[in-house]
Scaffold this motif. Structure first.
Motif: not given
Length: 237
Positions: A222-231
């Motif tokens: 993936s090239d996406r960052e998840l929302p801050e609280e999730l990894q």
């Protein structure tokens, strides 16, 4: 290999096959590592029909250098894009006598480090302390999967069957497939070849009928960052 041609095919059809990514020697080195691992760990799943290792690259770190040869790096860089990283890895071994059959489905979940309530993320599942969630469609649409084949695979030993172009139709319930308009394609791949697939491409596989093994390494990018609280639970550059 003409990377641009492969990229166009994958974007249009939702999948593509590239043979000769690994030499026989490279495949045999990978198999050698696999045959000498301690298989008693919790993340290993063993039955007569299937042997699987989840979090594969984490569990067997010494295999990374064998898998990421120059050809695979080129595929990731030039077909997927510069920002793509590994977010999930599984090893499957369908033994010779396997009756394992997989009905048509899309890969709709991602592996993450914990469960948190977020808008547009859900439903959630938890297996062996591993968390999976269905993310927003945009994340799924931009993912790629590489399936590395350690054996010759065809319709007789459980090659994937796919519905071309189904990746471009959003969430597509298998029970609503209209076979008067859709077609099915069997993805035969040579030992040392790869199949590249968009996770939203409808896919399944039949039982093995020729008594031959089918060992596959499945890696999602993936090239996406998840929302801050999730990894991503297996993020790896």
């Amino acid at each position: 290999m003409n990377v641009q041609d492969h990229k166009n095919v994958i974007l249009e059809n939702g999948f593509g096959i590239i043979n000769n990514i690994f030499s026989n020697k490279e495949v045999n080195k990978i198999i050698h590592v696999l045959e000498n691992i301690d298989t008693s760990k919790e993340t290993f799943r063993k039955s007569e029909d299937l042997f699987a290792i989840r979090q594969f690259l984490k569990e067997i770190p010494e295999i990374k250098d064998l898998i990421f040869n120059d050809n695979i790096k080129k595929v990731v860089r030039e077909i997927f894009g510069e920002k793509y990283v590994v977010v999930k890895s599984i090893y499957f071994d369908k033994p010779e006598k396997s009756n394992w059959y997989v009905a048509y489905h899309q890969d709709l979940t991602i592996s993450v480090d914990k469960k948190v309530n977020l808008p547009d993320f859900g439903p959630w599942t938890t297996k062996q302390n591993q968390f999976a969630v269905q993310p927003p469609l945009d994340i799924l649409e931009n993912m790629y999967t590489i399936r590395i084949h350690l054996d010759d695979t065809d319709e007789h030993n459980g090659a994937l069957k796919v519905v071309p172009k189904s990746h471009s139709k959003g969430i597509y319930r298998p029970e609503t497939i209209d076979w008067t308009v859709e077609t099915e394609e069997i993805c035969s791949v040579e030992k040392g070849g790869i199949m590249i697939m968009k996770p939203l491409t409808l896919h399944g596989s039949n039982r093995t009928t020729n008594g031959k093994k089918r060992r596959v390494i499945h890696i999602e990018f993936s090239d996406r960052e998840l929302p801050e609280e999730l990894q991503w639970s297996e993020r790896m550059n």
